[in-house]
Scaffold this active site. Structure first.
Site, PDB file in Angstrom:
ATOM      1  N   TYR A 185       0.834  -1.206   0.000  1.00  0.00           N
ATOM      2  CA  TYR A 185       0.000   0.000   0.000  1.00  0.00           C
ATOM      3  C   TYR A 185       0.866   1.253   0.000  1.00  0.00           C
ATOM      4  O   TYR A 185       0.604   2.212  -0.723  1.00  0.00           O
ATOM      5  CB  TYR A 185      -0.948   0.015   1.218  1.00  0.00           C
ATOM      6  CG  TYR A 185      -1.952   1.144   1.097  1.00  0.00           C
ATOM      7  CD1 TYR A 185      -3.166   0.932   0.450  1.00  0.00           C
ATOM      8  CD2 TYR A 185      -1.650   2.423   1.569  1.00  0.00           C
ATOM      9  CE1 TYR A 185      -4.061   1.970   0.288  1.00  0.00           C
ATOM     10  CE2 TYR A 185      -2.544   3.465   1.402  1.00  0.00           C
ATOM     11  CZ  TYR A 185      -3.754   3.239   0.767  1.00  0.00           C
ATOM     12  OH  TYR A 185      -4.633   4.254   0.600  1.00  0.00           O
ATOM     13  N   PHE A 231      -7.702  22.823 -23.791  1.00  0.00           N
ATOM     14  CA  PHE A 231      -7.984  21.400 -23.963  1.00  0.00           C
ATOM     15  C   PHE A 231      -9.222  21.096 -23.123  1.00  0.00           C
ATOM     16  O   PHE A 231      -9.423  21.684 -22.058  1.00  0.00           O
ATOM     17  CB  PHE A 231      -6.801  20.496 -23.580  1.00  0.00           C
ATOM     18  CG  PHE A 231      -7.138  19.066 -23.891  1.00  0.00           C
ATOM     19  CD1 PHE A 231      -7.200  18.625 -25.204  1.00  0.00           C
ATOM     20  CD2 PHE A 231      -7.468  18.180 -22.885  1.00  0.00           C
ATOM     21  CE1 PHE A 231      -7.585  17.331 -25.515  1.00  0.00           C
ATOM     22  CE2 PHE A 231      -7.854  16.870 -23.189  1.00  0.00           C
ATOM     23  CZ  PHE A 231      -7.910  16.444 -24.501  1.00  0.00           C
ATOM     24  N   THR A 232     -10.035  20.157 -23.606  1.00  0.00           N
ATOM     25  CA  THR A 232     -11.361  19.922 -23.016  1.00  0.00           C
ATOM     26  C   THR A 232     -11.315  19.705 -21.503  1.00  0.00           C
ATOM     27  O   THR A 232     -11.949  20.442 -20.743  1.00  0.00           O
ATOM     28  CB  THR A 232     -12.015  18.707 -23.706  1.00  0.00           C
ATOM     29  OG1 THR A 232     -11.104  17.605 -23.652  1.00  0.00           O
ATOM     30  CG2 THR A 232     -12.336  19.011 -25.155  1.00  0.00           C
ATOM     31  N   ASP A 280       1.561  21.487 -19.505  1.00  0.00           N
ATOM     32  CA  ASP A 280       0.910  20.220 -19.819  1.00  0.00           C
ATOM     33  C   ASP A 280       1.917  19.435 -20.665  1.00  0.00           C
ATOM     34  O   ASP A 280       2.072  19.671 -21.861  1.00  0.00           O
ATOM     35  CB  ASP A 280      -0.393  20.455 -20.584  1.00  0.00           C
ATOM     36  CG  ASP A 280      -1.119  19.144 -20.886  1.00  0.00           C
ATOM     37  OD1 ASP A 280      -0.467  18.080 -20.848  1.00  0.00           O
ATOM     38  OD2 ASP A 280      -2.333  19.198 -21.155  1.00  0.00           O
ATOM     39  N   LYS A 340       0.040   9.021 -23.108  1.00  0.00           N
ATOM     40  CA  LYS A 340       0.483   9.421 -24.447  1.00  0.00           C
ATOM     41  C   LYS A 340       1.988   9.163 -24.583  1.00  0.00           C
ATOM     42  O   LYS A 340       2.399   8.027 -24.768  1.00  0.00           O
ATOM     43  CB  LYS A 340       0.152  10.891 -24.695  1.00  0.00           C
ATOM     44  CG  LYS A 340      -1.325  11.164 -24.990  1.00  0.00           C
ATOM     45  CD  LYS A 340      -2.189  11.129 -23.784  1.00  0.00           C
ATOM     46  CE  LYS A 340      -3.563  11.742 -24.005  1.00  0.00           C
ATOM     47  NZ  LYS A 340      -4.414  11.578 -22.814  1.00  0.00           N
ATOM     48  N   ARG A 365     -13.133  17.072 -33.306  1.00  0.00           N
ATOM     49  CA  ARG A 365     -12.462  18.122 -32.540  1.00  0.00           C
ATOM     50  C   ARG A 365     -12.921  19.466 -33.101  1.00  0.00           C
ATOM     51  O   ARG A 365     -12.169  20.186 -33.732  1.00  0.00           O
ATOM     52  CB  ARG A 365     -10.935  17.987 -32.611  1.00  0.00           C
ATOM     53  CG  ARG A 365     -10.387  16.676 -32.083  1.00  0.00           C
ATOM     54  CD  ARG A 365     -10.175  16.590 -30.578  1.00  0.00           C
ATOM     55  NE  ARG A 365     -11.370  16.455 -29.775  1.00  0.00           N
ATOM     56  CZ  ARG A 365     -11.352  16.211 -28.455  1.00  0.00           C
ATOM     57  NH1 ARG A 365     -10.214  16.054 -27.807  1.00  0.00           N
ATOM     58  NH2 ARG A 365     -12.458  16.121 -27.764  1.00  0.00           N
ATOM     59  N   PHE A 400     -19.017  15.737 -25.887  1.00  0.00           N
ATOM     60  CA  PHE A 400     -18.578  14.925 -27.027  1.00  0.00           C
ATOM     61  C   PHE A 400     -18.481  13.439 -26.702  1.00  0.00           C
ATOM     62  O   PHE A 400     -18.626  12.592 -27.570  1.00  0.00           O
ATOM     63  CB  PHE A 400     -17.217  15.414 -27.547  1.00  0.00           C
ATOM     64  CG  PHE A 400     -16.189  15.555 -26.457  1.00  0.00           C
ATOM     65  CD1 PHE A 400     -16.060  16.734 -25.754  1.00  0.00           C
ATOM     66  CD2 PHE A 400     -15.384  14.485 -26.103  1.00  0.00           C
ATOM     67  CE1 PHE A 400     -15.141  16.854 -24.719  1.00  0.00           C
ATOM     68  CE2 PHE A 400     -14.459  14.593 -25.086  1.00  0.00           C
ATOM     69  CZ  PHE A 400     -14.341  15.790 -24.387  1.00  0.00           C
TER      70      PHE A 400
HETATM   71  C1  P71 Z   1      -6.860  12.544 -26.346  1.00  0.00           C
HETATM   72  C2  P71 Z   1      -6.957  12.586 -24.879  1.00  0.00           C
HETATM   73  C3  P71 Z   1      -7.968  11.719 -24.178  1.00  0.00           C
HETATM   74  C4  P71 Z   1      -9.253  12.447 -24.296  1.00  0.00           C
HETATM   75  C5  P71 Z   1      -9.594  13.395 -23.357  1.00  0.00           C
HETATM   76  C6  P71 Z   1     -10.715  14.167 -23.533  1.00  0.00           C
HETATM   77  C7  P71 Z   1     -11.480  13.995 -24.671  1.00  0.00           C
HETATM   78  C8  P71 Z   1     -11.168  13.019 -25.585  1.00  0.00           C
HETATM   79  C9  P71 Z   1     -10.049  12.262 -25.399  1.00  0.00           C
HETATM   80  C10 P71 Z   1      -6.113  13.775 -22.985  1.00  0.00           C
HETATM   81  C11 P71 Z   1      -5.357  14.880 -22.526  1.00  0.00           C
HETATM   82  C12 P71 Z   1      -4.576  15.674 -23.426  1.00  0.00           C
HETATM   83  C13 P71 Z   1      -3.894  16.779 -22.965  1.00  0.00           C
HETATM   84  C14 P71 Z   1      -3.107  17.631 -23.874  1.00  0.00           C
HETATM   85  C15 P71 Z   1      -4.683  16.361 -20.761  1.00  0.00           C
HETATM   86  C16 P71 Z   1      -5.379  15.254 -21.172  1.00  0.00           C
HETATM   87  C17 P71 Z   1      -6.176  14.488 -20.167  1.00  0.00           C
HETATM   88  N1  P71 Z   1      -6.219  13.509 -24.282  1.00  0.00           N
HETATM   89  N2  P71 Z   1      -3.958  17.106 -21.654  1.00  0.00           N
HETATM   90  O1  P71 Z   1      -6.197  13.420 -26.913  1.00  0.00           O
HETATM   91  O2  P71 Z   1      -4.501  15.379 -24.727  1.00  0.00           O
HETATM   92  O3  P71 Z   1      -5.496  13.330 -19.831  1.00  0.00           O
HETATM   93  O4  P71 Z   1      -7.014  11.544 -20.671  1.00  0.00           O
HETATM   94  O5  P71 Z   1      -5.132  11.034 -19.101  1.00  0.00           O
HETATM   95  O6  P71 Z   1      -7.116  12.243 -18.287  1.00  0.00           O
HETATM   96  O7  P71 Z   1      -7.433  11.620 -26.958  1.00  0.00           O
HETATM   97  P1  P71 Z   1      -6.247  11.963 -19.449  1.00  0.00           P
END
Ligand code: P71
Length: 430
Positions: free
Chosen positions: A44, A96-97, A187, A230, A354, A421
Site C-alpha cells: 500500500y 484542452f477539453t 501540460d 500518451k 475536434r 462529445f
Molecule cells: C486525447 C486525450 C484523451 C481524451 C480526453 C478528452 C477527450 C477526448 C479524449 C487527454 C489529454 C490531453 C492533454 C493535452 C490532458 C489530457 C487528459 N487527451 N492534456 O487526446 O490530450 O489526460 O485523458 O489522461 O485524463 O485523446 P487523461
C-alpha cells in the site's frame, strides 16, 4: 453508427477495424515494460516501483517534487483546485477539453493566448503552438497579475492539430512571467513530441538529444502535469511535478483524498514500473522520429491528393479540415462529427471530432462555442500500426472526400452536461 448515435465514443471496439480514436492509452508497451509489470510491488505504502517512477520523472523532466495520479485529468483536478480561486483568469495556448473544465470548475476563466496562426489550418508557421506574448501581456494589464495563478502552457497543442511550442517562445514567456511574478505550468502530455519538432526546426538544436532538449524546455517552467497515456507509452497513469515545496505539500495532501496515497496515486505498483520504463523509452531519439514520421506519412498522402488537413502535420495525429471539406454545411450541422461518421461507415476506421461538439457551450451564455477549427482527428497510437494501415486509412478518407458534395450533416438529439462529445447522440439530417 445509428446504434452508437453517430458518435464513435459509443461504438464497441470489436466493431472497429483500424482504431484512430485516440493515441491515449492505446500505444503498445515494449517487452521491457511488460517485464516491469511482473515486478509490481503492491505494498500500500512506499512501493519500490514508486521510487523508480519518481526518479525517472525527476531525471528526464527535472522538477523537484513529484505526485502520482491515475491519469492526466486527475493531475489537472489537483492543480486547478490547489491554485485557482474564483475570479481568476488562466491564460493558455489554446484550450484542452478536460484541462479547461477543471480550471472552470475551480472558478477560473480560461483565456486563449495562442498565436493567431494556430487558428488557421493552412498556415505553415513551424511553431503554431506558441504563446502570443502581446495577448498575454494585455491580459495581465487588464486583469492584474494577482488574478492570474499561472500560465497553462501545453507542448504540441492537441486542439490546434498537434502543433509545437518553440524554445525561443518558452524562454521569452519565462522572462515576461518573471517580470510580473506569474508561474508557468506545463501540460507535458506530448512534450517529447514537441521536442522532436524543436530538434528538427529550431536553430541550434539539431545536434542535441531529445532528452537534453526536454530538460532545457522544462527548466523554463515551474512544474508540469502529465497524462502518461500518451508520450510515456502506458495504458494508464499520470503525474504532477512542481518546484515549490509549499504547493507540493498541498498537492501531496490533496492526492490522498481524490486519487490514493501519495506513493501510488491511483496506479498499481506494476503500472508505476511500466511507466518508469516508458519514460526512459519515450526519449529515445529513433523512437520519437519514427513515431512522428509515421503521422507525417499519412498526412503527406492526403496532402498529395489535395485533401485539406491542418498543416504542418502535427505530432500525434492528422487533423482533417472538416470546415473546408464540407463547406456546404453550417457549423451547427456538425461537419467534423459528420466526417467522423462517414469515415467509419466507409471503412470501419474510427476517428474523433475536434470541433464545435468538443468545444461545448459557453459557461455564461449557454450557447454553442463556435471554434475557428472544425476538425476530425485521426490519432495514431504509438508502436501499433504499420505503413499499410496508414494506406488503408488514407484511401478511406479519399473515398469519403470524393463523396463530400452528397453528404448531409447531423442534428444533436442528446447532449450531456459535461464534456458532451463523449456521450452526445446524433441523427442524420434528412
Ligand atoms: C486525447 C486525450 C484523451 C481524451 C480526453 C478528452 C477527450 C477526448 C479524449 C487527454 C489529454 C490531453 C492533454 C493535452 C490532458 C489530457 C487528459 N487527451 N492534456 O487526446 O490530450 O489526460 O485523458 O489522461 O485524463 O485523446 P487523461
Amino acid at each position: 453508427m445509428a446504434e452508437a448515435g453517430y458518435n464513435t465514443f459509443l461504438l464497441r471496439s470489436e466493431d472497429v477495424y483500424i482504431d484512430l480514436l485516440t493515441d491515449s492509452g492505446t500505444s503498445a508497451m515494449s517487452d521491457r515494460q511488460w517485464a516491469g509489470m511482473m515486478l509490481g510491488d503492491e505494498a500500500y505504502a512506499g512501493s519500490r516501483n514508486f521510487y523508480h517512477l519518481e526518479e525517472a520523472a525527476r531525471n528526464y523532466y527535472g522538477y523537484r517534487y513529484f505526485v502520482p495520479t491515475h491519469q492526466g485529468r486527475g493531475a489537472e483536478h489537483l492543480l486547478s483546485q490547489a491554485v485557482i480561486k474564483p475570479g481568476h483568469y488562466v491564460p493558455g495556448n489554446m484550450y484542452f477539453t478536460t484541462t479547461r473544465l477543471h480550471q472552470e470548475m475551480a472558478g477560473g476563466t480560461f483565456v486563449d493566448v495562442i498565436i493567431d496562426e494556430a487558428h488557421d489550418p493552412a498556415n505553415l508557421h513551424p511553431f503554431k503552438g506558441n504563446v502570443d506574448l502581446d495577448k498575454l501581456e494585455s491580459l495581465i494589464k487588464r486583469v492584474g497579475a494577482n488574478n492570474i495563478p499561472y500560465v497553462s502552457l501545453a507542448g504540441t497543442v492537441n486542439m490546434a492539430g498537434g502543433q509545437p511550442v518553440s524554445m525561443a517562445n518558452v524562454r521569452a514567456l519565462r522572462e515576461l512571467c518573471d517580470r510580473y511574478g506569474i508561474r508557468i505550468y506545463l501540460d507535458a502530455t506530448r512534450m517529447v513530441e514537441n521536442v522532436f519538432f524543436i530538434q528538427e526546426r529550431e536553430k541550434g538544436y539539431a545536434d542535441k538529444s531529445v532528452a537534453v532538449i526536454l530538460k532545457e524546455f522544462c527548466s523554463f517552467t515551474d512544474g508540469a502535469w502529465m497524462s502518461a497515456k500518451k508520450d510515456h507509452l502506458v495504458n494508464i497513469g499520470g503525474w504532477l511535478a512542481v518546484n515549490d515545496s509549499d504547493l507540493f505539500d498541498t498537492l501531496r495532501n490533496m492526492v490522498v483524498i481524490y486519487e490514493g496515497l501519495h506513493t501510488y496515486g491511483g496506479m498499481a505498483g506494476r503500472d508505476m514500473e511500466a511507466l518508469a520504463i516508458g519514460i526512459a523509452e519515450s526519449v529515445n531519439d529513433a523512437h520519437v522520429r519514427s513515431r512522428v514520421e509515421q503521422v507525417r506519412y499519412l498526412g503527406d498522402l492526403l496532402i498529395n491528393w489535395g485533401i485539406p488537413i491542418v498543416q504542418p502535420v502535427g505530432g500525434h495525429a492528422v487533423f482533417l479540415d472538416a470546415k473546408r471539406i464540407y463547406s456546404h454545411l453550417s457549423q451547427d450541422q456538425f461537419p467534423a462529427q459528420t466526417l467522423v461518421a462517414e469515415i467509419y461507415l466507409d471503412s470501419g476506421v474510427r476517428s474523433m471530432e475536434r470541433g464545435i461538439v468538443s468545444a461545448g457551450r459557453d459557461s455564461e451564455t449557454g450557447d454553442h462555442r463556435y471554434p475557428a477549427l472544425e476538425l476530425t482527428r485521426l490519432a495514431i497510437p504509438r508502436r501499433v500500426y504499420t505503413q499499410a494501415h496508414m494506406d488503408v486509412v488514407a484511401e478511406a478518407v479519399k473515398a469519403v472526400y470524393d463523396a463530400r458534395k452528397q453528404t448531409r450533416g447531423l442534428a444533436m438529439v442528446y447532449e450531456p452536461k459535461y464534456l458532451r462529445f463523449f456521450q452526445a447522440r446524433f441523427e442524420p439530417i434528412t
